[in-house]
Enzyme design. Structure first.
Site, PDB file in Angstrom:
ATOM      1  N   HIS A   1      11.451  23.681  -2.745  1.00  0.00           N
ATOM      2  CA  HIS A   1      11.540  22.158  -2.859  1.00  0.00           C
ATOM      3  C   HIS A   1      10.781  21.642  -4.009  1.00  0.00           C
ATOM      4  O   HIS A   1      10.193  22.335  -4.836  1.00  0.00           O
ATOM      5  CB  HIS A   1      10.564  21.777  -1.630  1.00  0.00           C
TER       6      HIS A   1
ATOM      7  N   GLY B   1      -3.191  27.034   2.075  1.00  0.00           N
ATOM      8  CA  GLY B   1      -2.227  25.930   2.004  1.00  0.00           C
ATOM      9  C   GLY B   1      -1.283  26.277   3.420  1.00  0.00           C
ATOM     10  O   GLY B   1      -1.103  25.039   3.708  1.00  0.00           O
TER      11      GLY B   1
ATOM     12  N   ARG C   1      -1.528   4.432   7.210  1.00  0.00           N
ATOM     13  CA  ARG C   1      -2.012   5.083   5.962  1.00  0.00           C
ATOM     14  C   ARG C   1      -2.360   4.187   4.850  1.00  0.00           C
ATOM     15  O   ARG C   1      -2.070   3.244   4.714  1.00  0.00           O
ATOM     16  CB  ARG C   1      -0.295   5.588   5.350  1.00  0.00           C
TER      17      ARG C   1
ATOM     18  N   SER D   1       3.527   3.674  -4.270  1.00  0.00           N
ATOM     19  CA  SER D   1       4.832   3.949  -5.060  1.00  0.00           C
ATOM     20  C   SER D   1       6.022   3.270  -4.584  1.00  0.00           C
ATOM     21  O   SER D   1       5.943   2.606  -3.765  1.00  0.00           O
ATOM     22  CB  SER D   1       5.171   5.554  -4.826  1.00  0.00           C
TER      23      SER D   1
END
Length: 621
Positions: free
Chosen positions: A13, A184, A465, A566
């Site tokens: 990815h 992770g 968020r 973003s």
């Protein structure tokens, strides 16, 4: 004659390409920004073409191409894992192994075929190990002559975590934790169980964690079960996972849902369904466990290396909450984190490893006044005033062209103060997952409605968020409990005490969105529910235009901070071209768009129509 090395990451990815000229980074970019396919894993043909064009060279001019991991070692890990867990995992084995036998075992041939599409030439191809690529991406661009190196991610070939040391041109690994034991992958398992998408939703889990009730019975119970049943965490930060609860080694999901439900008394949340307090508490529990792992690993790295400074890379290094706590623990004098810490950054690391380790080249001294060797991470494509004017002509888009940039900053600063949302498209595109003022959407952090507006009407994403502040580097300590730069938005720090508002009685008993929309500070749009913020310090030397805009906002309206998110909608990669920016601008309820020196107002634009529902283009993250 200059020597060029092309670094590549691909086929998992976040494919990317990076180019070095005599060991100095010339350009780097994610393939997703060109293809408009989030986390694009294909060979980075367009990104590689871009970095070659940026340097004005062709494939034949390269001395080497460095790929970010060793396919044979990864295949060995797959075979040994399937053998070790047999007969479990047959379905996964039957789907994975044919792809390897037909394609990935012949990676050099695949790469040669793809590179041939870029032009003639057959540069040698090198294969540094995955965690060496991460370590190189962290150490070589850092400002330190010597540093401890910590790399933490899901998995590379075998390694999931490494501790090493960088001295001069050399990197030496001292400790390694191998698959399947991985903090992770543990964090990704909780990402999956809380209903988010693995490899992209981990930052949502991190953003959800502050809604958990710290010290509550449920959070402490979840942590006890994680550390008692799922993880054997050692004092040095190493860990063993109880694989009876996990399915990622040989299966097609992250964990064994029924065993987790029995352990936690909570079924796996389906994507896009309502979030309960139990999910928020679970997010907080795994976040706190992850922070403890990172702190223990850092202490071990300090002891093993004796170094005063630390560098970090790997996907877990993007956990900016853990990074902020690590910094404040003062285990090291300073910490530097690669802004493209995930797999995309492996492209740069592979090229740097080829230059310094395989090529034997010493590091050059850091130029005076530079904080590191990343150029602010502004390493992607740039566009000219002519490009902006061509966009306006093509779209028949009314606009104002400013000959005086200061006048444009005054206009934009006043628009922000008036509650408007502005798309800001300037200079080179950012390398790494964060928008840093090159491809950003901006708002006024003092506006109590700004977070809701940005989430629901611009980004079309979950309302919980948080948004990040961009703050003038010289003013960071006025607004945050932070005493050093954070140019890459990789550190979370508390809001300054004098800016906070007292919380109302019963705050933690309120539902999520009632807590979210409490006005907690004089900068409500960037103050998370725990009085924290993910900071970007803006520096005049690396982004003078963005710095000038925020400086103007401060001078005219008394605030050295803007909201920065973003430039994209949910599920879409960050915009790359002026055309991408205009399309995103017109699809959303953004009020204004700045492309270079051109200002576009939404109310002035011609009617915008597309066939079908454009939101179907993007898979939700």
């Amino acid at each position: 004659m200059a020597e060029y090395i092309l670094g590549l990451s691909a086929y998992y990815h976040d494919s990317a390409a990076a180019l070095l000229r005599d060991g100095v980074v010339v350009a780097a970019a994610h393939e997703e920004r060109f293809t408009r396919k989030k986390h694009d894993a294909d060979f980075p043909r367009q990104a590689a073409g871009y970095v070659l064009a940026e340097a004005g060279i062709e494939l034949a001019d390269l001395s080497a191409v460095a790929f970010y991991d060793k396919p044979y070692l990864k295949f060995e890990r797959l075979l040994e894992t399937y053998h070790g867990f047999a007969p479990s995992g047959l379905r996964s084995f039957l789907s994975a192994i044919p792809v390897w036998i037909k394609e990935k075992l012949f990676m050099k041939r695949m790469l040669r075929e793809e590179l041939a599409k870029l032009g003639p030439g057959k540069p040698r191809i090198l294969f540094p190990e995955h965690h060496l690529s991460h370590a190189a991406s962290a150490y070589y661009p850092s400002p330190f002559d010597e540093a401890a190196i910590l790399t933490i991610d899901g998995v590379g070939e075998w390694s999931t975590t490494t501790i090493g040391v960088g001295r001069g041109k050399d990197i030496t690994f001292l400790r390694e934790l191998d698959f399947p034991h991985s903090v992770g992958l543990l964090y990704s398992a909780f990402t999956y169980y809380c209903g988010f998408k693995v490899n992209s939703g981990e930052y949502k889990l991190m953003g959800l964690a502050p809604y958990g009730i710290e010290g509550s019975e449920r959070v402490e119970d979840y942590k006890a079960k994680i550390l008692g049943e799922l993880v054997d965490l050692r004092e040095d930060g190493s860990l063993l996972l109880n694989m009876a609860y996990f399915n990622y080694a040989t299966g097609l999901t992250m964990c064994r849902d029924r065993k987790w439900e029995a352990l936690f008394g909570l079924p796996r949340r389906a994507a896009e369904t309502e979030l309960g307090q139990e999910h928020m508490d679970m997010a907080l529990a795994i976040q706190q466990v992850t922070e403890e792992v990172v702190l223990r690993l850092a202490r071990t790295a300090r002891t093993l290396t004796g170094c005063a400074n630390l560098v970090m890379a790997g996907g877990v290094a993007l956990n900016c909450v853990a990074n902020g706590k690590l910094l404040r623990e003062n285990i090291f004098d300073d910490v530097w984190i690669q802004p493209a810490a995930g797999d995309a950054g492996g492209a740069l690391g592979a090229a740097l490893a080829a230059w310094h380790i395989q090529g034997g080249h010493e590091r050059t001294p850091l130029p005076a006044g530079c904080r590191d060797r990343m150029e602010g991470s502004y390493l992607g494509p740039r566009f000219t005033r002519a490009d902006a004017l061509r966009l306006a002509a093509r779209r028949e888009a009314p606009h104002t062209l400013y000959e005086d940039f200061d006048a444009l900053c005054v206009r934009v600063a006043d628009l922000l103060a008036d509650g408007k949302v502005v798309g800001w498209f300037q200079g080179r595109m950012e390398y790494g997952p964060r928008a840093l003022g090159g491809r950003s959407i901006l708002g006024d952090p003092r506006n109590p409605e700004m977070q809701k507006k940005l989430n629901l009407k611009i980004k079309y994403r979950e309302g919980f968020r948080p948004f990040a502040p961009s703050v003038l580097a010289e003013a960071v300590s006025e607004c945050f409990i932070q005493d050093r730069p954070s140019p890459y938005m990789l550190l979370v720090a508390p809001i300054a005490e004098n800016l906070r508002h007292p919380l109302p009685d019963g705050y933690w008993q309120k539902p999520m969105f009632d807590r979210l929309y409490v006005n907690r500070s004089t900068l409500p749009a960037i103050t998370h529910v725990d009085f924290s913020a993910r900071i970007q310090t803006v520096h005049k030397d690396t982004n003078p235009r963005y710095h000038r805009l925020i400086e103007t906002f401060r001078d005219r309206h008394g605030c050295p901070v803007v909201v920065n998110t973003s430039f994209n909608v949910r599920g879409e990669p960050i915009v790359c071209t002026p055309e991408d920016a205009y399309r995103c601008f017109m699809r959303t309820e953004m009020d204004y768009l700045v492309v270079g020196d051109c200002l576009f107002g939404k109310d002035d634009q011609p009617e915008y129509a597309e066939s079908g529902d454009w939101r179907g283009e993007y898979e939700l993250d």
